[in-house]
Design a protein around this motif. Structure first.
Motif, PDB file in Angstrom:
ATOM      1  N   GLY A 163      87.510 -41.654  21.050  1.00 36.91           N
ATOM      2  CA  GLY A 163      87.777 -40.242  21.294  1.00 36.91           C
ATOM      3  C   GLY A 163      86.766 -39.321  20.631  1.00 36.91           C
ATOM      4  N   SER A 164      86.155 -39.779  19.538  1.00 38.29           N
ATOM      5  CA  SER A 164      85.174 -38.950  18.841  1.00 38.29           C
ATOM      6  C   SER A 164      83.915 -38.730  19.672  1.00 38.29           C
ATOM      7  CB  SER A 164      84.804 -39.588  17.496  1.00 38.29           C
ATOM      8  OG  SER A 164      84.056 -40.778  17.677  1.00 38.29           O
ATOM      9  N   PHE A 165      83.670 -39.591  20.672  1.00 36.65           N
ATOM     10  CA  PHE A 165      82.474 -39.430  21.492  1.00 36.65           C
ATOM     11  C   PHE A 165      82.514 -38.128  22.280  1.00 36.65           C
ATOM     12  CE2 PHE A 165      81.781 -43.677  20.256  1.00 36.65           C
ATOM     13  CZ  PHE A 165      80.476 -44.020  20.545  1.00 36.65           C
ATOM     14  N   ALA A 166      83.708 -37.686  22.662  1.00 37.69           N
ATOM     15  CA  ALA A 166      83.812 -36.392  23.338  1.00 37.69           C
ATOM     16  C   ALA A 166      83.386 -35.267  22.405  1.00 37.69           C
ATOM     17  CB  ALA A 166      85.240 -36.166  23.819  1.00 37.69           C
ATOM     18  N   GLN A 167      83.638 -35.442  21.107  1.00 38.81           N
ATOM     19  CA  GLN A 167      83.281 -34.419  20.128  1.00 38.81           C
ATOM     20  C   GLN A 167      81.799 -34.452  19.771  1.00 38.81           C
ATOM     21  OE1 GLN A 167      86.193 -32.832  20.743  1.00 38.81           O
ATOM     22  NE2 GLN A 167      85.926 -32.086  18.666  1.00 38.81           N
ATOM     23  N   LEU A 168      81.102 -35.537  20.121  1.00 35.98           N
ATOM     24  CA  LEU A 168      79.663 -35.604  19.870  1.00 35.98           C
ATOM     25  C   LEU A 168      78.910 -34.522  20.629  1.00 35.98           C
ATOM     26  CD1 LEU A 168      78.775 -39.407  19.842  1.00 35.98           C
ATOM     27  CD2 LEU A 168      78.531 -37.785  17.969  1.00 35.98           C
ATOM     28  N   GLY A 169      79.519 -34.015  21.685  1.00 41.50           N
ATOM     29  CA  GLY A 169      78.869 -32.967  22.448  1.00 41.50           C
ATOM     30  C   GLY A 169      78.566 -31.735  21.624  1.00 41.50           C
ATOM     31  N   VAL A 170      79.360 -31.481  20.584  1.00 32.95           N
ATOM     32  CA  VAL A 170      79.144 -30.295  19.760  1.00 32.95           C
ATOM     33  C   VAL A 170      77.802 -30.367  19.026  1.00 32.95           C
ATOM     34  CG1 VAL A 170      80.040 -28.899  17.869  1.00 32.95           C
ATOM     35  CG2 VAL A 170      81.622 -29.878  19.544  1.00 32.95           C
ATOM     36  N   PRO A 171      77.566 -31.368  18.155  1.00 35.17           N
ATOM     37  CA  PRO A 171      76.264 -31.399  17.476  1.00 35.17           C
ATOM     38  C   PRO A 171      75.099 -31.682  18.409  1.00 35.17           C
ATOM     39  CG  PRO A 171      77.514 -33.383  16.965  1.00 35.17           C
ATOM     40  CD  PRO A 171      78.457 -32.454  17.673  1.00 35.17           C
ATOM     41  N   ILE A 172      75.294 -32.559  19.411  1.00 30.52           N
ATOM     42  CA  ILE A 172      74.194 -32.860  20.322  1.00 30.52           C
ATOM     43  C   ILE A 172      73.823 -31.620  21.125  1.00 30.52           C
ATOM     44  CG2 ILE A 172      73.513 -34.188  22.346  1.00 30.52           C
ATOM     45  CD1 ILE A 172      75.159 -36.509  21.288  1.00 30.52           C
ATOM     46  N   GLY A 173      74.833 -30.856  21.558  1.00 31.79           N
ATOM     47  CA  GLY A 173      74.552 -29.628  22.289  1.00 31.79           C
ATOM     48  C   GLY A 173      73.771 -28.628  21.460  1.00 31.79           C
ATOM     49  N   VAL A 174      74.127 -28.495  20.176  1.00 30.67           N
ATOM     50  CA  VAL A 174      73.395 -27.588  19.295  1.00 30.67           C
ATOM     51  C   VAL A 174      71.971 -28.074  19.084  1.00 30.67           C
ATOM     52  CG1 VAL A 174      73.293 -26.616  16.975  1.00 30.67           C
ATOM     53  CG2 VAL A 174      75.482 -26.799  18.140  1.00 30.67           C
ATOM     54  N   VAL A 175      71.812 -29.386  18.888  1.00 33.51           N
ATOM     55  CA  VAL A 175      70.475 -29.953  18.681  1.00 33.51           C
ATOM     56  C   VAL A 175      69.599 -29.694  19.909  1.00 33.51           C
ATOM     57  CG1 VAL A 175      69.179 -32.098  18.470  1.00 33.51           C
ATOM     58  CG2 VAL A 175      71.161 -31.706  17.009  1.00 33.51           C
ATOM     59  N   LEU A 176      70.130 -29.997  21.082  1.00 28.15           N
ATOM     60  CA  LEU A 176      69.359 -29.784  22.302  1.00 28.15           C
ATOM     61  C   LEU A 176      68.979 -28.310  22.460  1.00 28.15           C
ATOM     62  CD1 LEU A 176      71.335 -32.011  24.850  1.00 28.15           C
ATOM     63  CD2 LEU A 176      69.097 -32.496  23.835  1.00 28.15           C
ATOM     64  N   VAL A 305      80.348 -37.814  13.055  1.00 31.33           N
ATOM     65  CA  VAL A 305      81.497 -37.613  13.946  1.00 31.33           C
ATOM     66  C   VAL A 305      82.149 -38.938  14.328  1.00 31.33           C
ATOM     67  CG1 VAL A 305      82.162 -36.848  16.261  1.00 31.33           C
ATOM     68  CG2 VAL A 305      80.813 -35.349  14.800  1.00 31.33           C
ATOM     69  N   PRO A 306      81.403 -39.934  14.856  1.00 29.73           N
ATOM     70  CA  PRO A 306      82.065 -41.221  15.138  1.00 29.73           C
ATOM     71  C   PRO A 306      82.515 -41.953  13.885  1.00 29.73           C
ATOM     72  CG  PRO A 306      79.715 -41.363  15.578  1.00 29.73           C
ATOM     73  CD  PRO A 306      80.014 -39.923  15.330  1.00 29.73           C
ATOM     74  N   LEU A 307      81.828 -41.744  12.759  1.00 33.76           N
ATOM     75  CA  LEU A 307      82.255 -42.377  11.515  1.00 33.76           C
ATOM     76  C   LEU A 307      83.648 -41.908  11.119  1.00 33.76           C
ATOM     77  CD1 LEU A 307      81.869 -44.004   8.897  1.00 33.76           C
ATOM     78  CD2 LEU A 307      80.703 -41.988   7.924  1.00 33.76           C
ATOM     79  N   PHE A 363      84.589 -33.797   9.319  1.00 35.22           N
ATOM     80  CA  PHE A 363      85.877 -34.473   9.180  1.00 35.22           C
ATOM     81  C   PHE A 363      86.825 -34.051  10.304  1.00 35.22           C
ATOM     82  CE2 PHE A 363      84.238 -34.991   4.915  1.00 35.22           C
ATOM     83  CZ  PHE A 363      84.757 -36.207   4.487  1.00 35.22           C
ATOM     84  N   GLN A 364      86.842 -32.750  10.579  1.00 35.62           N
ATOM     85  CA  GLN A 364      87.701 -32.248  11.660  1.00 35.62           C
ATOM     86  C   GLN A 364      87.118 -32.558  13.030  1.00 35.62           C
ATOM     87  OE1 GLN A 364      88.994 -28.202  11.714  1.00 35.62           O
ATOM     88  NE2 GLN A 364      90.403 -28.450  10.006  1.00 35.62           N
ATOM     89  N   THR A 365      85.823 -32.356  13.182  1.00 41.67           N
ATOM     90  CA  THR A 365      85.195 -32.551  14.485  1.00 41.67           C
ATOM     91  C   THR A 365      85.413 -33.965  15.007  1.00 41.67           C
ATOM     92  OG1 THR A 365      83.479 -30.950  13.867  1.00 41.67           O
ATOM     93  CG2 THR A 365      83.038 -32.341  15.777  1.00 41.67           C
TER      94      THR A 365
END
Length: 449
Positions: A163-176, A305-307, A363-365
């Protein structure tokens, strides 16, 4: 079903095949990354460009407030998108709603790149706001679909991790988004950047259309929704409005979820968007320097996030989520004191502030998507999780504007933003405590109507 009822534990459910879970997690991460890229580049452009191209006034504070107000408009639209997506996602499937959200975001974001400046068309700000509303609707619809595709396809004992993979969009989106803006600002002169260079990141969003097709073509619907669909085929009269159902039976859960999550949204946008405007306007830091440190911080967040999602499978989602709430409460004031102490010759306080802030927030993300999905039974899960998350987004969407008002043109007022963050975190902690006391185990089975 009442709010206090619980269902069987996730560990009692058969494991989902790993290949299907992996595909769903990757698709979720890619779609959310592109969606959040589109949503975040608007915030970056609002901090760097829109105050001069669309909302220029004699007052820097008024121009910044007007610019950030359009950022907030997108957040106001997000719950509406969540309601619409929840209705259709709980009735007709997670996948088609996610596909529709990706397409809407791609079209709206690319069109923003074609909006003329106010000097050319006086209605330009209205066009900009309309497209920003479409962005908000798309993000509001997308989040629930991506989270549920990842969590409901996941093995029962690894739901937090997948489920954390959906939340990866937050940092990856900012990085991109930051990488694109850094490249453009490094290669395009300032006048050209304000004229047309800022539009390039918005045009890039058209790459989302092939992603939408791939999700539609290759991804399966979730096992949980298939059970719901079978039940509704057998009893068509049970096809009530999921949104009304969740508001009738689980209103407290929605509000507690929103209250507990608001600090994460507030913390994120004051740090990622608000600090850019503050540091470049009042501290004399170069735009490229500020964006670089935010980029580094978000790169650090990608493995975190996945950790933390993985740890939530081991020690509990509420515990990990709560650690993040306390960390943001403790770090809010020191973070903004450090940001306020930064300058052209002393950039390290800004770097420390955002890097530690990202760790606290992660932790929350890493846990919020799975935690929220487990608070609601499957037949209203899309509606309930989306409403809780997107209502908190309304509060967070106003955070940069509140930051500008608290600072009020005085660089020394940064500490007020830190106090604001600490207070928001304290409220979030109280909401989380209420969730812990009310729910000991996650919702799992498809119950009778």
């Amino acid at each position: 079903m009442s709010e206090t009822q619980t269902h069987t534990n996730t560990l009692d459910r058969p494991a989902t095949p790993a290949p299907r879970a992996g595909r769903a997690a990757v698709a979720s991460a890619i779609s959310t990354s592109l969606e959040w890229y589109d949503f975040f580049i608007y915030s970056t452009a609002a901090a760097l460009v829109f105050n001069t191209t669309f909302f220029a006034t004699d007052s820097e504070v008024v121009a910044a407030v007007n610019s950030f107000a359009t950022v907030a408009v997108g957040f106001i639209a997000r719950p509406i998108g969540g309601v619409l997506a929840g209705h259709f996602g709980d009735k007709f499937g997670r996948k088609p709603v996610l596909v529709a959200a990706v397409v809407l975001m791609a079209i709206a974001t690319s069109l923003i790149g074609f909006v003329p400046n106010t000097e050319i068309v006086w209605l330009a700000p209205m066009i900009l706001v309309t497209l920003r509303i479409c962005q908000g609707l798309a993000v509001g619809a997308q989040w629930g679909g991506a989270v549920l595709l990842a969590t409901e396809n996941a093995p029962a004992n690894r739901r937090g991790f997948f489920g954390s993979f959906a939340q990866l969009g937050v940092p990856i989106g900012v990085v991109l988004g930051n990488v694109v803006f850094l490249v453009i600002t490094a290669t395009v002169a300032q006048d050209s950047f304000l004229s047309w260079g800022w539009r390039i990141p918005f045009w890039i969003s058209l790459v989302m259309l092939p992603v939408a097709f791939a999700i539609h073509r290759y991804l399966e619907e979730t096992p949980e929704f298939k059970k719901i669909a079978e039940k509704l085929e057998q009893a068509p009269a049970a096809r009530r409005s999921p949104v009304f159902e969740v508001l009738r039976k689980n209103p407290g859960t929605v509000l507690m979820a929103a209250g507990s999550n608001a600090i994460g949204v507030i913390f994120f946008y004051t740090m990622i968007t608000g600090s850019v405007q503050y540091a470049t306007t009042y501290l004399g830091l170069e735009r490229s320097t500020v964006l670089t440190f935010i980029l580094i911080a978000c790169l650090l967040q990608i493995p975190l996030v996945p950790l933390f999602g993985y740890l939530s499978d081991r020690v509990g989602r509420k515990l990990i989520f709560g650690v993040g709430t306390v960390a943001m409460m403790v770090w809010g004031l020191p973070m903004w004191l450090l940001i306020g102490a930064s300058g052209p010759g002393t950039v390290w306080p800004f770097a420390v502030a955002v890097i530690v802030g990202v760790v606290a927030m992660s932790f929350q993300t890493g846990t919020q998507g799975t935690l929220f999905s487990e608070l609601f039974p499957p037949e209203v899960r899309f509606s309930g999780a989306s409403l809780g998350y997107q209502i908190s987004a309304i509060i967070g969407g106003f955070a940069p504007m509140i930051m500008v008002l608290l600072i009020n043109g005085e660089a020394g007022n940064a500490w007020k933003v830190g106090v604001f963050l600490a207070a928001a975190a304290a409220i979030g902690l109280l909401c989380l405590i209420a969730i812990v006391r009310r729910y000991s185990r996650p919702h799992e089975s498809v119950t009778a109507a």
